[in-house]
Design a protein around this motif. Structure first.
Motif, PDB file in Angstrom:
ATOM      1  N   SER A 180      72.752  58.514 -24.721  1.00 15.41           N
ATOM      2  CA  SER A 180      74.246  58.155 -22.940  1.00 15.41           C
ATOM      3  C   SER A 180      75.388  59.185 -23.374  1.00 15.41           C
ATOM      4  CB  SER A 180      73.945  56.896 -22.878  1.00 15.41           C
ATOM      5  OG  SER A 180      74.737  56.700 -24.133  1.00 15.41           O
ATOM      6  N   ASP A 181      75.383  59.699 -24.639  1.00 12.33           N
ATOM      7  CA  ASP A 181      76.476  59.865 -25.267  1.00 12.33           C
ATOM      8  C   ASP A 181      76.552  61.529 -24.808  1.00 12.33           C
ATOM      9  OD1 ASP A 181      78.614  60.827 -26.754  1.00 12.33           O
ATOM     10  OD2 ASP A 181      78.005  61.054 -28.498  1.00 12.33           O
ATOM     11  N   PHE A 182      76.881  61.765 -23.152  1.00 10.07           N
ATOM     12  CA  PHE A 182      77.306  62.821 -22.263  1.00 10.07           C
ATOM     13  C   PHE A 182      78.072  64.177 -23.421  1.00 10.07           C
ATOM     14  CE2 PHE A 182      76.208  59.841 -18.968  1.00 10.07           C
ATOM     15  CZ  PHE A 182      74.990  60.007 -19.024  1.00 10.07           C
ATOM     16  N   ASP A 183      79.409  63.388 -23.542  1.00  9.87           N
ATOM     17  CA  ASP A 183      80.305  64.484 -24.162  1.00  9.87           C
ATOM     18  C   ASP A 183      79.393  65.353 -25.194  1.00  9.87           C
ATOM     19  OD1 ASP A 183      81.879  63.238 -23.116  1.00  9.87           O
ATOM     20  OD2 ASP A 183      82.844  61.738 -24.636  1.00  9.87           O
ATOM     21  N   PHE A 184      78.134  64.467 -26.583  1.00 10.71           N
ATOM     22  CA  PHE A 184      77.779  65.471 -27.153  1.00 10.71           C
ATOM     23  C   PHE A 184      77.465  66.754 -26.586  1.00 10.71           C
ATOM     24  CE2 PHE A 184      73.489  66.384 -28.905  1.00 10.71           C
ATOM     25  CZ  PHE A 184      73.907  66.343 -30.129  1.00 10.71           C
ATOM     26  N   TRP A 185      77.140  66.510 -25.437  1.00 12.13           N
ATOM     27  CA  TRP A 185      75.899  67.573 -24.898  1.00 12.13           C
ATOM     28  C   TRP A 185      76.831  68.660 -24.005  1.00 12.13           C
ATOM     29  CZ3 TRP A 185      70.858  68.049 -25.254  1.00 12.13           C
ATOM     30  CH2 TRP A 185      70.765  67.038 -25.968  1.00 12.13           C
ATOM     31  N   ARG A 186      78.392  68.186 -23.822  1.00 11.89           N
ATOM     32  CA  ARG A 186      79.371  68.964 -23.428  1.00 11.89           C
ATOM     33  C   ARG A 186      80.187  70.137 -24.976  1.00 11.89           C
ATOM     34  NH1 ARG A 186      84.693  69.419 -24.262  1.00 11.89           N
ATOM     35  NH2 ARG A 186      84.307  66.219 -24.387  1.00 11.89           N
ATOM     36  N   GLU A 187      79.941  68.832 -25.423  1.00 10.16           N
ATOM     37  CA  GLU A 187      80.554  69.784 -27.552  1.00 10.16           C
ATOM     38  C   GLU A 187      79.694  70.768 -27.811  1.00 10.16           C
ATOM     39  OE1 GLU A 187      81.175  66.589 -29.806  1.00 10.16           O
ATOM     40  OE2 GLU A 187      83.452  65.796 -27.938  1.00 10.16           O
ATOM     41  N   TYR A 188      78.376  70.258 -27.973  1.00  9.02           N
ATOM     42  CA  TYR A 188      77.090  71.393 -28.091  1.00  9.02           C
ATOM     43  C   TYR A 188      77.309  72.533 -27.129  1.00  9.02           C
ATOM     44  CZ  TYR A 188      72.848  72.609 -30.302  1.00  9.02           C
ATOM     45  OH  TYR A 188      72.061  73.216 -30.990  1.00  9.02           O
ATOM     46  N   TRP A 189      77.411  72.263 -26.079  1.00 12.29           N
ATOM     47  CA  TRP A 189      77.805  73.661 -25.214  1.00 12.29           C
ATOM     48  C   TRP A 189      78.551  73.949 -25.551  1.00 12.29           C
ATOM     49  CZ3 TRP A 189      74.291  77.102 -22.372  1.00 12.29           C
ATOM     50  CH2 TRP A 189      74.856  77.640 -21.783  1.00 12.29           C
ATOM     51  N   GLU A 190      79.743  74.086 -25.524  1.00  8.47           N
ATOM     52  CA  GLU A 190      80.715  74.555 -26.524  1.00  8.47           C
ATOM     53  C   GLU A 190      80.993  75.089 -27.714  1.00  8.47           C
ATOM     54  OE1 GLU A 190      84.557  72.146 -25.414  1.00  8.47           O
ATOM     55  OE2 GLU A 190      84.596  72.282 -23.079  1.00  8.47           O
ATOM     56  N   ASN A 191      80.224  74.358 -28.616  1.00  8.64           N
ATOM     57  CA  ASN A 191      79.748  75.014 -29.883  1.00  8.64           C
ATOM     58  C   ASN A 191      79.052  76.830 -29.897  1.00  8.64           C
ATOM     59  OD1 ASN A 191      81.914  73.205 -30.755  1.00  8.64           O
ATOM     60  ND2 ASN A 191      80.608  71.736 -31.151  1.00  8.64           N
ATOM     61  N   LEU A 192      77.763  76.285 -29.005  1.00  7.22           N
ATOM     62  CA  LEU A 192      77.420  77.602 -29.107  1.00  7.22           C
ATOM     63  C   LEU A 192      77.815  78.332 -28.390  1.00  7.22           C
ATOM     64  CD1 LEU A 192      73.785  77.506 -29.417  1.00  7.22           C
ATOM     65  CD2 LEU A 192      73.432  77.216 -27.330  1.00  7.22           C
ATOM     66  N   CYS A 193      78.657  78.398 -27.149  1.00 11.08           N
ATOM     67  CA  CYS A 193      79.062  79.366 -26.726  1.00 11.08           C
ATOM     68  C   CYS A 193      80.125  79.945 -26.987  1.00 11.08           C
ATOM     69  CB  CYS A 193      79.429  78.926 -25.135  1.00 11.08           C
ATOM     70  SG  CYS A 193      78.773  78.523 -23.805  1.00 11.08           S
ATOM     71  N   THR A 194      80.259  79.405 -28.365  1.00 13.54           N
ATOM     72  CA  THR A 194      81.771  79.612 -28.547  1.00 13.54           C
ATOM     73  C   THR A 194      81.349  80.851 -30.286  1.00 13.54           C
ATOM     74  OG1 THR A 194      83.242  78.366 -28.807  1.00 13.54           O
ATOM     75  CG2 THR A 194      83.916  79.715 -30.755  1.00 13.54           C
ATOM     76  N   SER A 195      80.201  80.079 -30.812  1.00 11.76           N
ATOM     77  CA  SER A 195      79.229  80.721 -32.294  1.00 11.76           C
ATOM     78  C   SER A 195      78.828  82.286 -31.710  1.00 11.76           C
ATOM     79  CB  SER A 195      78.131  79.761 -32.462  1.00 11.76           C
ATOM     80  OG  SER A 195      78.669  78.299 -33.057  1.00 11.76           O
ATOM     81  N   TRP A 196      78.086  81.927 -30.469  1.00 12.22           N
ATOM     82  CA  TRP A 196      77.541  82.855 -29.483  1.00 12.22           C
ATOM     83  C   TRP A 196      78.718  84.417 -29.044  1.00 12.22           C
ATOM     84  CZ3 TRP A 196      73.530  86.484 -28.939  1.00 12.22           C
ATOM     85  CH2 TRP A 196      73.680  87.538 -27.637  1.00 12.22           C
ATOM     86  N   LYS A 197      79.506  84.066 -28.609  1.00 11.14           N
ATOM     87  CA  LYS A 197      81.298  84.882 -28.714  1.00 11.14           C
ATOM     88  C   LYS A 197      81.064  85.504 -29.625  1.00 11.14           C
ATOM     89  CE  LYS A 197      83.114  82.516 -24.406  1.00 11.14           C
ATOM     90  NZ  LYS A 197      83.948  82.228 -23.690  1.00 11.14           N
ATOM     91  N   ILE A 198      81.754  84.903 -31.210  1.00 15.88           N
ATOM     92  CA  ILE A 198      82.428  85.213 -32.356  1.00 15.88           C
ATOM     93  C   ILE A 198      80.220  86.169 -33.140  1.00 15.88           C
ATOM     94  CG2 ILE A 198      81.587  84.693 -34.650  1.00 15.88           C
ATOM     95  CD1 ILE A 198      83.478  82.165 -33.716  1.00 15.88           C
ATOM     96  N   LEU A 199      79.200  85.361 -33.092  1.00 13.71           N
ATOM     97  CA  LEU A 199      78.633  86.730 -33.080  1.00 13.71           C
ATOM     98  C   LEU A 199      77.993  88.147 -32.428  1.00 13.71           C
ATOM     99  CD1 LEU A 199      75.717  87.044 -34.991  1.00 13.71           C
ATOM    100  CD2 LEU A 199      74.275  85.872 -33.011  1.00 13.71           C
ATOM    101  N   TYR A 200      78.984  88.501 -31.782  1.00 22.42           N
ATOM    102  CA  TYR A 200      78.911  89.759 -30.349  1.00 22.42           C
ATOM    103  C   TYR A 200      79.734  90.477 -31.139  1.00 22.42           C
ATOM    104  CZ  TYR A 200      78.823  92.688 -26.218  1.00 22.42           C
ATOM    105  OH  TYR A 200      78.795  93.414 -25.363  1.00 22.42           O
TER     106      TYR A 200
END
Length: 335
Positions: free
Chosen positions: A274-294
């Motif tokens: 039920s921790d919906f903030d977890f999914w939002r933060e996880y997605w944001e961190n994943l997108c940030t990591s991809w941009k940095i990697l790219y």
């Protein structure tokens, strides 16, 4: 009679072409799967990059991070490193010199080059060289135990890394002016979030490069050809009314296999669903990591991963193109 013979020849030729195309597609698909699994095997634990020149470390700061890590209750295994271009490496015997990339390390070298002899922080008189540099300096790859010189230091070659790139790996010393901007940390998939947090406490807010993303994309790409064939078979079976049971069995079997292939990373599972903030933060961190990697500069230890990723996509695209062509020709009755 001649017409019947011509039709038989055309049918035989069509079957041969169909067989050759199927074998070619199967071979390309096998290459893509092999590259994807090799890519997964090359994946390191965690990779970090300094956010800018102000975030880079000198030798003293890198050694301090290693020492502070050893004092903790659960010390990590990590290497802080950088890459310097255009440094001259010489060999007194046979008297050759070559400009190459040099990778100064502060930590264990096997975190970047697994499967080879290991350098550590106290090993200042040995080095690793690539097979390409070994061939240019000494004329061959069997150069373990020979001596080379770089950065004013004479070092014995501890091992030769199989690579087409020209580079040398050494442990940094306090006499060298190094600015470390990259790091690799060993960890298990279950401890990624915890390890990343502990490493940032040692180094500051270094940015994580998430190499899992290319691995996930490569693995998903390998499902393209089976997915296309599955959909096409469902379409063909659906055209006949007498085989509806077979259609449902094929649909259910395909969905079950798809679910079995999906593996959720442990750090993607929240403590509470039920921790919906977890999914939002996880997605944001994943997108940030991809941009940095790219956007990050790809250096020599990154090349096997990126090469494997590109090869997987290339072979998958060829296999998918061959599959589409075969389905189209089959549908028009050419084969």
């Amino acid at each position: 009679m001649r017409r019947i013979k011509a039709l038989c020849q055309k049918e035989w030729r069509g079957r041969c072409l169909s067989l050759l195309l199927s074998l070619a597609v199967l071979w390309c698909f096998g290459e893509s799967v092999f590259c994807a699994w090799s890519l997964k095997g090359q994946q390191r634990g965690l990779d970090f990059a300094a956010p800018g020149q102000q975030g880079e470390m000198d030798y003293a700061a890198a050694m301090h991070a290693q020492e502070e890590n050893l004092k903790s209750d659960a010390p990590m295994e990590f290497v802080i490193w950088t890459q310097t271009e255009g440094m001259e490496v010489t060999a007194d015997n046979p008297g050759t010199a070559e400009e190459c990339a040099v990778l100064p390390l502060c930590g264990r070298s096997d975190l970047l080059f697994p499967g080879y002899a290991v350098l550590d922080t106290q090993m200042q008189d040995v080095c690793l060289i690539s097979s390409a540099l070994s061939a240019k300096l000494f004329g061959g790859k069997d150069t373990k135990g020979l001596v080379t010189e770089a950065s004013g230091r004479q070092m014995e070659i501890l091992d030769v890394i199989e690579s087409e790139e020209i580079f040398l790996v050494l442990e940094a010393s306090e006499q060298e002016d190094c600015s470390f901007d990259r790091a690799a940390v060993r960890c298990t998939s279950e401890e990624m979030a915890k390890t990343a947090e502990a490493f940032r406490k040692l180094t500051g807010e270094w940015k994580q490069l998430d190499y899992r993303i290319p691995v996930w994309i490569a693995q998903a790409a390998c499902l393209t050809v089976p997915f296309m064939l599955w959909i096409y078979l469902l379409y063909l079976i659906k055209k006949t009314e007498k085989t509806s049971l077979l259609w449902y069995l094929l649909l259910a079997g395909g969905l079950i296999l798809l679910v079995l292939q999906i593996q959720i990373p442990p750090d993607m599972i929240p403590a509470k669903w039920s921790d919906f903030d977890f999914w939002r933060e996880y997605w944001e961190n994943l997108c940030t990591s991809w941009k940095i990697l790219y956007r990050s500069e790809k250096k020599i230890p990154d090349l096997p991963l990126m090469t494997g990723f590109i090869k997987t996509l290339k072979w998958t695209a060829i296999a998918a193109g061959g599959t589409l062509f075969g389905m189209r020709q089959f549908g028009t009755g050419y084969f």
